[in-house]
Design a protein around this motif. Structure first.
Motif, PDB file in Angstrom:
ATOM      1  N   PHE A  11      39.060  47.760  49.591  1.00  0.00           N
ATOM      2  CA  PHE A  11      37.915  48.623  49.871  1.00  0.00           C
ATOM      3  C   PHE A  11      38.233  50.086  49.559  1.00  0.00           C
ATOM      4  CE2 PHE A  11      36.067  45.234  52.692  1.00  0.00           C
ATOM      5  CZ  PHE A  11      34.881  45.118  51.984  1.00  0.00           C
ATOM      6  N   ARG A  12      39.457  50.486  49.794  1.00  0.00           N
ATOM      7  CA  ARG A  12      39.842  51.877  49.502  1.00  0.00           C
ATOM      8  C   ARG A  12      39.800  52.178  48.007  1.00  0.00           C
ATOM      9  NH1 ARG A  12      45.250  53.597  52.436  1.00  0.00           N
ATOM     10  NH2 ARG A  12      45.250  51.967  54.026  1.00  0.00           N
ATOM     11  N   HIS A  13      40.002  51.142  47.208  1.00  0.00           N
ATOM     12  CA  HIS A  13      40.018  51.320  45.750  1.00  0.00           C
ATOM     13  C   HIS A  13      38.827  50.626  45.087  1.00  0.00           C
ATOM     14  CE1 HIS A  13      44.218  51.969  47.009  1.00  0.00           C
ATOM     15  NE2 HIS A  13      44.289  52.793  45.971  1.00  0.00           N
ATOM     16  N   SER A  14      37.726  50.499  45.810  1.00  0.00           N
ATOM     17  CA  SER A  14      36.588  49.716  45.320  1.00  0.00           C
ATOM     18  C   SER A  14      35.972  50.264  44.039  1.00  0.00           C
ATOM     19  CB  SER A  14      35.511  49.626  46.409  1.00  0.00           C
ATOM     20  OG  SER A  14      34.979  50.902  46.700  1.00  0.00           O
ATOM     21  N   ASN A  15      36.073  51.584  43.816  1.00  0.00           N
ATOM     22  CA  ASN A  15      35.423  52.188  42.643  1.00  0.00           C
ATOM     23  C   ASN A  15      36.274  52.109  41.387  1.00  0.00           C
ATOM     24  OD1 ASN A  15      37.342  53.979  43.527  1.00  0.00           O
ATOM     25  ND2 ASN A  15      36.092  55.804  43.145  1.00  0.00           N
ATOM     26  N   ARG A  16      37.471  51.540  41.480  1.00  0.00           N
ATOM     27  CA  ARG A  16      38.321  51.430  40.289  1.00  0.00           C
ATOM     28  C   ARG A  16      39.094  50.106  40.259  1.00  0.00           C
ATOM     29  NH1 ARG A  16      40.020  55.589  43.524  1.00  0.00           N
ATOM     30  NH2 ARG A  16      42.101  55.493  44.446  1.00  0.00           N
ATOM     31  N   LEU A  17      38.451  49.048  40.733  1.00  0.00           N
ATOM     32  CA  LEU A  17      39.112  47.749  40.734  1.00  0.00           C
ATOM     33  C   LEU A  17      39.131  47.126  39.344  1.00  0.00           C
ATOM     34  CD1 LEU A  17      37.926  45.908  43.990  1.00  0.00           C
ATOM     35  CD2 LEU A  17      40.147  46.950  43.516  1.00  0.00           C
ATOM     36  N   SER A  18      40.234  46.480  39.048  1.00  0.00           N
ATOM     37  CA  SER A  18      40.411  45.674  37.837  1.00  0.00           C
ATOM     38  C   SER A  18      41.481  44.649  38.187  1.00  0.00           C
ATOM     39  CB  SER A  18      40.866  46.536  36.661  1.00  0.00           C
ATOM     40  OG  SER A  18      42.159  47.073  36.926  1.00  0.00           O
ATOM     41  N   LEU A  19      41.681  43.679  37.327  1.00  0.00           N
ATOM     42  CA  LEU A  19      42.720  42.694  37.610  1.00  0.00           C
ATOM     43  C   LEU A  19      44.089  43.364  37.689  1.00  0.00           C
ATOM     44  CD1 LEU A  19      41.664  39.592  35.461  1.00  0.00           C
ATOM     45  CD2 LEU A  19      41.669  39.813  37.949  1.00  0.00           C
ATOM     46  N   GLY A  20      44.289  44.335  36.818  1.00  0.00           N
ATOM     47  CA  GLY A  20      45.552  45.062  36.857  1.00  0.00           C
ATOM     48  C   GLY A  20      45.722  45.826  38.155  1.00  0.00           C
TER      49      GLY A  20
END
Length: 346
Positions: free
Chosen positions: A249-258
């Protein structure tokens, strides 16, 4: 790969108890369903994931009394049920939706009935788990407070509010239940978890007033939310579900598989096990099932919440769509608690 010896190691356990608990659900003389909770290990480790089960109630060694699906004269049912198993624990209501109803004579014959269970990990061959278990009368608790609330009708039909395999916080017998349906790439979900979520936990969950259950509802146009949900469960296999959920949730705006794999490394997860779990799609079906259930009960956006309580053995509640503001949600919760004199004074 699991050995037959490992699979046959099946114990009957219930949290806060050392034996199996069976519960007659319902208030009539006929048994509506029997709650069975068990534990299964594979290679001496608690099994995690979707397990395939078959159940039969027998009179003696070979006389079929009831089976989990209509089948031939064979004692073993032809079709299986897919059940979520977490840390080796699972539960099922025998005779519930999707299975034949229990015969009306079940209550009268409990002392004579034996339960036989078959288990399969994925596509592997079914094996009988342990020996048949006798349904002795001392193992039955009629009209228990833990009996399954009636949710076969109404807006929440089919949703099991007391499924212990779900990730949740709070007491199982808390007067109020809140179920969150969320998406890891949803900005409003992230905002909810940044502010409102922690206030709900400290104000209601930690004080014993509420049980908080989490469900996934990945939005179709969010390309990584499905895998993020699966990743949280893969982290759960290593005991870090809640920590991974927080990071996602903290990184929801930049999620990717990596990025998801980076977060797993940040948490100190075993990379081979985590990546193997994620790439195999071990929890893909479970996440899809959660979304299907959300759709069935009316969820159309994230976050959405079920706010409910048990009244006289029945579920009473409402669906709240898109609520994130603390003042609004607190008002809804207090309205539910007010009737029982448990309102939070602040």
């Amino acid at each position: 790969m699991y050995s037959e010896r490992a699979v046959l190691k099946h114990s009957f356990k219930l949290i806060l108890a050392s034996s199996l608990l069976l519960i007659l659900a319902g208030k009539t003389e006929a048994a509506n369903s029997i709650l069975y909770r068990g534990k299964v290990t594979v290679d001496d480790k608690p099994f995690n994931g979707k397990g395939r089960f078959k159940f039969a109630l027998l009179l003696g060694e070979t006389r079929i009394f009831w089976q989990s699906n209509v089948t031939t004269d064979s004692i073993e049912p032809s079709e299986s049920l897919s059940l979520p198993v977490r840390n080796g624990r699972y539960e099922v209501f025998l005779g519930d939706v999707g299975m034949p109803p229990l015969p009306k004579s079940t209550s009268d014959l409990l002392h004579s009935l034996k339960l036989r269970i078959w288990f399969s990990e994925g596509s592997k061959k079914f094996r009988v788990l342990s020996t048949d278990y006798s349904l002795a009368e001392k193992s039955i608790k009629e009209n228990s407070d833990l009996s399954k609330p009636k949710s076969d009708e109404g807006p929440f039909a089919g949703y099991n509010f007391f499924d212990k395999s779900k990730y949740s916080l709070g007491k199982i017998d808390a007067p109020l239940i809140m179920v969150e349906f969320s998406d890891y790439q949803c900005g409003h979900c992230s905002l909810f978890h940044e502010i409102t979520y922690n206030k709900i936990i400290s104000t209601y969950v930690e004080t014993g007033k509420m049980r908080f259950i989490v469900e996934n509802f990945p939005i179709r146009n969010h390309s990584h939310s499905q895998k993020a949900a699966e990743a949280s469960y893969c982290a759960g296999d290593q005991g870090r579900y809640w920590e991974m959920r927080d990071l996602l949730f903290r990184h929801s705006n930049r999620l990717s598989l990596g990025k998801i794999r980076d977060l797993a490394i940040q948490l100190g997860l075993h990379p081979v096990d985590f990546n193997g779990c994620l790439e195999s799609g071990k929890y893909a079906e479970q996440v899809e099932d959660e979304k299907s259930m959300g759709t069935k009960i009316g969820v159309k956006q994230t976050p959405s919440f079920i706010l409910a309580k048990v009244v006289d053995g029945e579920i009473s509640g409402k669906l709240i769509a898109g609520g994130t503001r603390w003042t609004n949600i607190k008002s809804e919760i207090n309205a539910f608690l007010e009737e029982e004199g448990r309102i939070q004074n602040e």
